[in-house]
Write an enzyme that holds these catalytic residues in place. Structure first.
Site, PDB file in Angstrom:
ATOM      1  N   SER A  11       0.992  -1.189   0.097  1.00  0.00           N
ATOM      2  CA  SER A  11      -0.087  -0.185   0.241  1.00  0.00           C
ATOM      3  C   SER A  11       0.969   1.336  -0.084  1.00  0.00           C
ATOM      4  O   SER A  11       1.977   1.371   0.561  1.00  0.00           O
ATOM      5  CB  SER A  11      -0.797  -0.062   1.390  1.00  0.00           C
ATOM      6  OG  SER A  11      -1.511   1.285   1.299  1.00  0.00           O
ATOM      7  N   LYS A  16      -3.268   3.590   6.349  1.00  0.00           N
ATOM      8  CA  LYS A  16      -3.362   2.343   6.417  1.00  0.00           C
ATOM      9  C   LYS A  16      -2.036   2.058   7.107  1.00  0.00           C
ATOM     10  O   LYS A  16      -1.987   1.087   7.935  1.00  0.00           O
ATOM     11  CB  LYS A  16      -3.213   1.774   5.088  1.00  0.00           C
ATOM     12  CG  LYS A  16      -4.660   1.986   4.398  1.00  0.00           C
ATOM     13  CD  LYS A  16      -4.507   0.930   2.938  1.00  0.00           C
ATOM     14  CE  LYS A  16      -5.990   1.246   2.216  1.00  0.00           C
ATOM     15  NZ  LYS A  16      -5.772   0.506   0.924  1.00  0.00           N
ATOM     16  N   ASP A  72      -7.396  -3.820   0.295  1.00  0.00           N
ATOM     17  CA  ASP A  72      -8.234  -2.834  -0.580  1.00  0.00           C
ATOM     18  C   ASP A  72      -9.392  -2.526   0.088  1.00  0.00           C
ATOM     19  O   ASP A  72     -10.190  -3.568   0.713  1.00  0.00           O
ATOM     20  CB  ASP A  72      -8.543  -3.723  -1.899  1.00  0.00           C
ATOM     21  CG  ASP A  72      -8.974  -2.570  -3.018  1.00  0.00           C
ATOM     22  OD1 ASP A  72      -8.084  -1.662  -3.314  1.00  0.00           O
ATOM     23  OD2 ASP A  72     -10.141  -2.682  -3.602  1.00  0.00           O
ATOM     24  N   ARG A 186     -10.941  -2.342   9.256  1.00  0.00           N
ATOM     25  CA  ARG A 186      -9.521  -2.944   9.187  1.00  0.00           C
ATOM     26  C   ARG A 186      -9.081  -3.791  10.498  1.00  0.00           C
ATOM     27  O   ARG A 186      -8.366  -4.759  10.282  1.00  0.00           O
ATOM     28  CB  ARG A 186      -8.578  -1.545   8.998  1.00  0.00           C
ATOM     29  CG  ARG A 186      -7.325  -2.068   8.547  1.00  0.00           C
ATOM     30  CD  ARG A 186      -6.475  -0.832   8.079  1.00  0.00           C
ATOM     31  NE  ARG A 186      -7.137  -0.609   6.716  1.00  0.00           N
ATOM     32  CZ  ARG A 186      -7.857   0.522   6.548  1.00  0.00           C
ATOM     33  NH1 ARG A 186      -8.030   1.423   7.404  1.00  0.00           N
ATOM     34  NH2 ARG A 186      -8.440   0.745   5.433  1.00  0.00           N
TER      35      ARG A 186
END
Ligand code: ITT
Ligand code: MG
Length: 201
Positions: A11, A16, A72, A186
């Site tokens: 990423s 993130k 994603d 997440r």
């Protein structure tokens, strides 16, 4: 995942990276950004989160030689029939711009009353032990909420200032990082992935 694994995060998103380091660092795993290995962004040509996550993980593992974790993710808004979905990062066009995406989301929902602004974040995680791993580990988790009429809070990233978290009575950008990591799409996907991986060497 073995104890104290080094893995590459497939990423380029700094938000993130921060969250994964927070989630995995205390467990002894070293999460290295793909930029450390000069992995460049792949085109996200898939029609599903899982396809895009696979593309990202495979490229990062191929270039770095390390196991790869890809995320994603995106926002699925009921009043917009699931948009922006897999196109969340570029909702307002190129280049990726969180502020522009948030403005476009507010415009798209203008006039939609409270109660009809339900939405969820999706997070799909893919873990590949190596670039040709024929048995990827995959998890998909959602986080239910609503889209606010005005941004609130300074923390987090992306659409967090517009994402109302009913179970906490605040926006995702007002949640302490620790709480977001525990509740979010997440955070819960990572917990599920670790459970799936436990026992793997
Ligand atoms: O593909 P990589 O390099 O990982 O980085 P990206 O930012 O392009 O990531 P995605 O393609 O997965 O697109 C995800 C979009 O959804 C948004 N998003 C995902 N998780 C989020 C979260 O926890 N809070 C706020 N926005 C989030 C994010 O800001 C992006 O616009
Ligand atoms: Mg992306």
């Amino acid at each position: 995942m073995a104890d104290r694994t080094t893995l590459v995060l497939a990423s380029g998103n700094a938000g993130k990276l921060r969250e994964f380091q927070h989630l995995l660092g205390p467990l002894g795993h070293e999460v290295r950004p793909q930029q450390d290995f000069a992995v460049t962004e792949v085109e996200e040509t898939g029609l599903t989160f899982v396809e895009n996550a696979l593309l990202k993980a495979r490229e990062a593992s191929r270039v770095s030689g390390f196991p790869a974790l890809a995320d994603d993710s995106g926002l699925d808004v009921d009043a917009l029939q699931g948009a922006p979905g897999i196109y969340s990062a570029r909702f307002a066009g190129e280049p990726k711009d969180d502020a522009a995406n948030n403005r476009k989301l507010l415009e798209a929902l203008e006039g939609v009353p409270e109660g009809q602004r339900t939405a969820r974040f999706w997070c799909v995680l893919v873990y590949l032990r190596h670039a040709e791993d024929p048995v990827p580990h995959i998890v998909q988790c959602a986080w239910e909420g609503e889209i606010l009429a005005h941004p609130r809070g300074e923390d987090g990233f992306g659409y967090d200032p517009l994402f109302w978290v009913p179970e906490r009575g605040m926006s995702a950008a007002e949640l302490p990082a620790e709480d977001k990591n525990r509740l979010s799409h997440r955070g819960r996907a990572m917990t599920a992935l670790l459970a799936q991986l436990s026992g793997d060497s």
